[in-house]
Design an enzyme around this catalytic site. Sequence first.
Site, PDB file in Angstrom:
ATOM      1  N   TYR A   1       8.868  -6.516 -10.260  1.00  0.00           N
ATOM      2  CA  TYR A   1       9.614  -5.442 -10.899  1.00  0.00           C
ATOM      3  C   TYR A   1      10.932  -5.407 -10.572  1.00  0.00           C
ATOM      4  O   TYR A   1      11.020  -5.243  -9.472  1.00  0.00           O
ATOM      5  CB  TYR A   1       8.485  -4.446 -10.984  1.00  0.00           C
ATOM      6  CG  TYR A   1       7.458  -3.976 -10.787  1.00  0.00           C
ATOM      7  CD1 TYR A   1       6.711  -4.810 -11.841  1.00  0.00           C
ATOM      8  CD2 TYR A   1       6.528  -3.169 -10.696  1.00  0.00           C
ATOM      9  CE1 TYR A   1       5.062  -5.188 -12.300  1.00  0.00           C
ATOM     10  CE2 TYR A   1       4.911  -2.392 -11.322  1.00  0.00           C
ATOM     11  CZ  TYR A   1       4.453  -3.921 -11.566  1.00  0.00           C
ATOM     12  OH  TYR A   1       3.254  -3.545 -12.200  1.00  0.00           O
TER      13      TYR A   1
ATOM     14  N   ASN B   1       1.951   4.906  -3.555  1.00  0.00           N
ATOM     15  CA  ASN B   1       1.070   4.911  -4.355  1.00  0.00           C
ATOM     16  C   ASN B   1       0.070   3.769  -5.347  1.00  0.00           C
ATOM     17  O   ASN B   1      -0.525   3.783  -6.003  1.00  0.00           O
ATOM     18  CB  ASN B   1       1.600   5.438  -5.737  1.00  0.00           C
ATOM     19  CG  ASN B   1       1.109   7.124  -5.820  1.00  0.00           C
ATOM     20  OD1 ASN B   1       1.473   7.254  -5.062  1.00  0.00           O
ATOM     21  ND2 ASN B   1       1.877   7.242  -7.190  1.00  0.00           N
ATOM     22  N   TYR B   2       0.506   2.541  -3.803  1.00  0.00           N
ATOM     23  CA  TYR B   2      -0.594   1.339  -4.262  1.00  0.00           C
ATOM     24  C   TYR B   2      -1.197   1.326  -2.939  1.00  0.00           C
ATOM     25  O   TYR B   2      -0.963   0.146  -1.744  1.00  0.00           O
ATOM     26  CB  TYR B   2       0.238   0.210  -4.781  1.00  0.00           C
ATOM     27  CG  TYR B   2       0.925  -0.393  -5.841  1.00  0.00           C
ATOM     28  CD1 TYR B   2       0.064   1.337  -6.753  1.00  0.00           C
ATOM     29  CD2 TYR B   2       1.706  -0.584  -6.119  1.00  0.00           C
ATOM     30  CE1 TYR B   2       1.009   1.060  -8.297  1.00  0.00           C
ATOM     31  CE2 TYR B   2       3.107  -0.991  -7.493  1.00  0.00           C
ATOM     32  CZ  TYR B   2       2.123  -0.247  -8.373  1.00  0.00           C
ATOM     33  OH  TYR B   2       2.893  -0.175  -9.524  1.00  0.00           O
TER      34      TYR B   2
END
Length: 443
Positions: A323, A391-392
């Site tokens: 990303y 958050n992962y």
Amino acid sequence: MVEQSRRNVLRGGLVVTAAGLAVPITGAGPAAAAVYYDPRRRAFAVEAGSSLGEAYRRLYLGWGVTVPAGWCPTVGAGGHVLGGGFGPLSRMMGLAVDHLYAVEVVVVDGRGRARSVIATRERTDPNRDLWWAHTGGGGGSFGIVTRYWFRTPGARGDDPSRLLPAPPPTMLSFTITWDWRDFTQDAFARLVRNHGRWVERNSSPGSPAARLYSEIQLNRRPIGQLGMIGQVAAPPGTAQRLLDEHLAAINEGVPATPSRQVKTQPWLAAALAGSPGDPGPAYRLKVKSGYLRRRLTDRQIDVLHHHLTRSDYDHPGGTLSLYTFGGKVNTAAPDATAAPHRDTIMKLFFVNGWEDPKDDAKHITWLRELYRDLFADTGGVPAPGDGAFINYPDNDLADPAWNHGAPWHTLYFRDNYPRLQQIKAKYDPRNVFHHALSVRAER
């Protein structure tokens, strides 16, 4: 319409803590999903049960503003914001938490009593440290979030339309695919190397290319394709030019011709459509993450090619997505929020999906081995200066069998962890809220 919706939810409700305590929360109704303007705080309230898509819809239709959060509209705001909140507009506008003004949290004191605390970013607020902990400290450590308020720092006046950023009128969404059969190992390496060089050159704050967000999807060969998806926040002509330049740079010298699907839509339609190809509810998933301050090395690219093409594993589900990151995100100091990764250019998302529980060990092992080998030079995990995304969540980072490098809390929080430990001790002294990767109070 907005005021009526607000009255429907502001009737008082109960939040049940992990300790089994039921607590009345002023302003939290049965749905706890309202989105409205709060004139008393000059900020937009987003209750924790709201999805991102509903927050985007109400903020934009009501006041023409948005929060730069995630691409998947069905994700809940309650957990998303806690990790920092990142999406296609973040390279232009920063993280969601860079616009977080206040948070309402149910905490439990040393005597086991639950209470609701509203913490703001105001320097004079005695609970400001609790606000700070919720700007990237992750969920399940300090209490239960019931509501957020958003207002961009420095925004003045009481006109709601000027208190958060306005999204672009239109968004260009794109899907690019390459046929895996066209790629030798050298061609694959060229593609990934080109991508890394583009990101290194186009991730500084203020870069014109910050209007472009992309995710290049390096899939297992059995799936048949490599891909890239993304959005460009610019007028149609400029957006198309930025995409053309991005794709030309990535494909330079690669003996494969990509196909493309491009659609220009009003911003809200694009935001509610979400990212293409999200896994469905039937899949079992294992995910891992990483941040990078520079592109993957040639050794890492060779490792990646090996695991994506190895013949002793025929499952098509494994993917590493790269990303684009940086831009406006990198203008904040590492300790301005609990989200410390403010010098990065790429976020890495590792995922494997499958359906049958009896295959768990096989598919998880493949992903673990890819991750371990990719980061072999730093103990099987990212370098401490790069890190990972809370958050992962990945329990392997706290497992010495898989992590021979930096401690898990350094990867997630860098130098912010000691401060998070102090806040944990203050607001959750009984450790009511805990899990494998929760903040541990300093002993």
